[in-house]
Write an enzyme that holds these catalytic residues in place. Structure first.
Site, PDB file in Angstrom:
ATOM      1  N   SER A 125     -18.055 -77.456  43.123  1.00 13.78           N
ATOM      2  CA  SER A 125     -18.419 -78.875  43.037  1.00 13.78           C
ATOM      3  C   SER A 125     -17.158 -79.713  42.837  1.00 13.78           C
ATOM      4  O   SER A 125     -16.121 -79.184  42.417  1.00 13.78           O
ATOM      5  CB  SER A 125     -19.349 -79.075  41.832  1.00 13.78           C
ATOM      6  OG  SER A 125     -19.592 -80.440  41.589  1.00 13.78           O
ATOM      7  N   TYR A 179     -22.691 -77.592  32.924  1.00 14.39           N
ATOM      8  CA  TYR A 179     -22.567 -77.556  34.391  1.00 14.39           C
ATOM      9  C   TYR A 179     -21.094 -77.591  34.806  1.00 14.39           C
ATOM     10  O   TYR A 179     -20.635 -76.784  35.613  1.00 14.39           O
ATOM     11  CB  TYR A 179     -23.322 -78.746  34.984  1.00 14.39           C
ATOM     12  CG  TYR A 179     -23.326 -78.795  36.491  1.00 14.39           C
ATOM     13  CD1 TYR A 179     -24.210 -78.014  37.227  1.00 14.39           C
ATOM     14  CD2 TYR A 179     -22.459 -79.640  37.186  1.00 14.39           C
ATOM     15  CE1 TYR A 179     -24.232 -78.061  38.619  1.00 14.39           C
ATOM     16  CE2 TYR A 179     -22.469 -79.693  38.574  1.00 14.39           C
ATOM     17  CZ  TYR A 179     -23.358 -78.906  39.287  1.00 14.39           C
ATOM     18  OH  TYR A 179     -23.367 -78.952  40.666  1.00 14.39           O
ATOM     19  N   LYS A 207     -18.928 -74.746  36.800  1.00 13.14           N
ATOM     20  CA  LYS A 207     -18.350 -75.011  38.119  1.00 13.14           C
ATOM     21  C   LYS A 207     -16.829 -74.887  38.105  1.00 13.14           C
ATOM     22  O   LYS A 207     -16.225 -74.477  39.090  1.00 13.14           O
ATOM     23  CB  LYS A 207     -18.784 -76.396  38.623  1.00 13.14           C
ATOM     24  CG  LYS A 207     -20.273 -76.494  38.924  1.00 13.14           C
ATOM     25  CD  LYS A 207     -20.663 -75.602  40.094  1.00 13.14           C
ATOM     26  CE  LYS A 207     -22.144 -75.650  40.406  1.00 13.14           C
ATOM     27  NZ  LYS A 207     -22.526 -74.747  41.502  1.00 13.14           N
TER      28      LYS A 207
HETATM   29  N1  LIG Z   1     -26.562 -81.791  45.425  1.00 13.48           N
HETATM   30  C1  LIG Z   1     -25.360 -82.101  44.998  1.00 13.48           C
HETATM   31  O1  LIG Z   1     -24.983 -83.278  44.917  1.00 13.48           O
HETATM   32  C2  LIG Z   1     -24.385 -81.011  44.624  1.00 13.48           C
HETATM   33  C3  LIG Z   1     -23.066 -81.385  44.353  1.00 13.48           C
HETATM   34  C4  LIG Z   1     -22.145 -80.389  44.014  1.00 13.48           C
HETATM   35  C5  LIG Z   1     -22.536 -79.069  43.933  1.00 13.48           C
HETATM   36  N2  LIG Z   1     -23.841 -78.743  44.186  1.00 13.48           N
HETATM   37  C6  LIG Z   1     -24.206 -77.322  44.078  1.00 13.48           C
HETATM   38  O2  LIG Z   1     -24.781 -76.902  45.294  1.00 13.48           O
HETATM   39  C7  LIG Z   1     -25.677 -75.815  45.041  1.00 13.48           C
HETATM   40  C8  LIG Z   1     -27.009 -76.114  45.699  1.00 13.48           C
HETATM   41  O3  LIG Z   1     -27.506 -77.313  45.129  1.00 13.48           O
HETATM   42  P1  LIG Z   1     -28.662 -78.204  45.765  1.00 13.48           P
HETATM   43  O4  LIG Z   1     -28.260 -79.602  45.576  1.00 13.48           O
HETATM   44  O5  LIG Z   1     -29.048 -77.692  47.096  1.00 13.48           O
HETATM   45  O6  LIG Z   1     -29.783 -77.917  44.654  1.00 13.48           O
HETATM   46  P2  LIG Z   1     -31.307 -77.477  44.776  1.00 13.48           P
HETATM   47  O7  LIG Z   1     -31.870 -77.609  43.418  1.00 13.48           O
HETATM   48  O8  LIG Z   1     -31.954 -78.187  45.910  1.00 13.48           O
HETATM   49  O9  LIG Z   1     -31.185 -75.929  45.164  1.00 13.48           O
HETATM   50  C9  LIG Z   1     -30.819 -74.929  44.266  1.00 13.48           C
HETATM   51  C10 LIG Z   1     -31.680 -73.709  44.564  1.00 13.48           C
HETATM   52  O10 LIG Z   1     -31.274 -72.645  43.701  1.00 13.48           O
HETATM   53  C11 LIG Z   1     -32.436 -71.953  43.288  1.00 13.48           C
HETATM   54  N3  LIG Z   1     -32.213 -71.265  42.016  1.00 13.48           N
HETATM   55  C12 LIG Z   1     -31.748 -71.807  40.859  1.00 13.48           C
HETATM   56  N4  LIG Z   1     -31.714 -70.888  39.905  1.00 13.48           N
HETATM   57  C13 LIG Z   1     -32.171 -69.728  40.451  1.00 13.48           C
HETATM   58  C14 LIG Z   1     -32.396 -68.405  39.939  1.00 13.48           C
HETATM   59  N5  LIG Z   1     -32.137 -68.093  38.663  1.00 13.48           N
HETATM   60  N6  LIG Z   1     -32.874 -67.469  40.790  1.00 13.48           N
HETATM   61  C15 LIG Z   1     -33.155 -67.779  42.076  1.00 13.48           C
HETATM   62  N7  LIG Z   1     -32.967 -69.001  42.604  1.00 13.48           N
HETATM   63  C16 LIG Z   1     -32.480 -69.969  41.802  1.00 13.48           C
HETATM   64  C17 LIG Z   1     -33.504 -73.040  43.134  1.00 13.48           C
HETATM   65  O11 LIG Z   1     -34.816 -72.512  43.211  1.00 13.48           O
HETATM   66  C18 LIG Z   1     -33.169 -73.974  44.297  1.00 13.48           C
HETATM   67  O12 LIG Z   1     -33.929 -73.686  45.461  1.00 13.48           O
HETATM   68  C19 LIG Z   1     -25.760 -75.671  43.510  1.00 13.48           C
HETATM   69  O13 LIG Z   1     -24.883 -74.639  43.104  1.00 13.48           O
HETATM   70  C20 LIG Z   1     -25.245 -77.013  43.017  1.00 13.48           C
HETATM   71  O14 LIG Z   1     -24.676 -76.938  41.747  1.00 13.48           O
HETATM   72  C21 LIG Z   1     -24.768 -79.677  44.528  1.00 13.48           C
END
Ligand SMILES: NC(=O)c1ccc[n+]([C@@H]2O[C@H](COP(=O)([O-])OP(=O)(O)OC[C@H]3O[C@@H](n4cnc5c(N)ncnc54)[C@H](O)[C@@H]3O)[C@@H](O)[C@H]2O)c1
Length: 259
Positions: free
Chosen positions: A128, A141, A145
């Protein structure tokens, strides 16, 4: 050379979420056989779905056993439980570190063995912008990260000799279920996006394409790298957009027409 995953096997964690689902789509669309791992189910044609909690590694073992080989692994699952420093409970801290950092370590450790034996493979970890800078209310978080960068750098050193590349993608604010609430609040996104050179939030597909690049042979000389997909956020110091020259409409900043 065409960007292609034909004949390859890929594994994506957090596959039912915003970025994961888009990544599954891009990898499958470019010819890969994809194993989608998430605690939430998803239905996508031609994609093998494994549902359950990633912690403990049972899901990964099943994917490896059934897939036979793993050319690409996208370690993307993550959670975010906002709380100020003094309000962050031990349970919040432990769960966030367990899912975002420890599970990635355990998965990577197992995949290292598989890919070393294959003498090749590519791993992309979703870190991130918060791996680098601070954001109040996200101490667990942000620590998780930031920790991923140590994992990426170390693993790239150890696995490079075996033809295994390890990289991180670092998204900024991307429109997914994780960030839905922020995107629904103009008072949050208007000032946020005013600081971004591209003046808007990102879409999951824009991160998925960066992940696919890092995972593919197009990035054959890239390992240990962190690729920002953040609309320029980490390059910006004083902000970009002002109401004098631009207007905020439809969830993004645009320049006003020239007079
Ligand atoms: N959306 C953003 O702005 C953003 C920014 C920076 C980083 N990220 C990172 O990107 C990645 C994906 O994020 P996203 O925005 O698509 O989020 P999201 O919540 O849409 O997707 C995350 C997925 O991970 C799954 N998950 C979480 N814990 C789990 C577990 N213990 N076992 C199995 N599945 C599990 C959830 O069910 C979900 O489907 C994450 O690591 C997040 O930290 C997102």
């Amino acid at each position: 050379m065409e960007l292609s995953f034909k004949g390859m096997t890929a594994l994506v964690t957090g596959a039912a979420g915003g970025i994961g689902r888009a990544t599954v789509g891009v990898l499958a669309g470019q010819g890969s056989r994809v194993w989608a791992l998430d605690r939430v189910g998803l239905e996508q044609e031609g994609v093998e779905v494994l549902t359950g909690d990633l912690r403990g590694g049972v899901l990964l073992e099943e994917a490896i056993a059934r897939a036979g080989r793993v050319d690409v692994a996208v370690l993307n699952a993550g959670i975010c439980r906002p709380a100020e420093l003094e309000q962050t409970t031990a349970a919040n801290w432990d769960e966030t570190i367990a899912v975002n950092l420890s599970a990635v370590f355990h998965h990577l450790q197992r995949l290292a063995g598989v890919m070393k034996k294959q003498r090749g493979g590519s791993i992309v970890i979703t870190a991130s912008t918060n791996s680098f800078d601070g954001e109040a209310g996200l101490i667990a978080y942000n620590a998780s990260k930031a920790g991923l960068l140590g994992i990426v750098h170390t693993a790239a050193n150890e696995l490079g000799p075996y033809g295994v590349r390890v990289n991180a993608v670092c998204p900024g604010l991307i429109e997914t279920p994780l960030t839905r609430e922020a995107f629904d609040r103009p008072e949050v996104i208007q000032p946020y996006f005013a600081a971004l050179p591209l003046g808007r939030g990102g879409q999951p597909e824009e991160v998925a394409r960066a992940i696919a690049f890092l995972a593919s042979d197009w990035a054959s000389y890239v390992t240990g790298a962190t690729l920002f997909v953040d609309g320029g956020q980490m390059a910006a110091k004083f902000g970009t957009w002002t109401e004098e020259k631009a207007e905020f409409a439809g969830g993004r900043w645009r320049l006003k027409p020239e007079p």
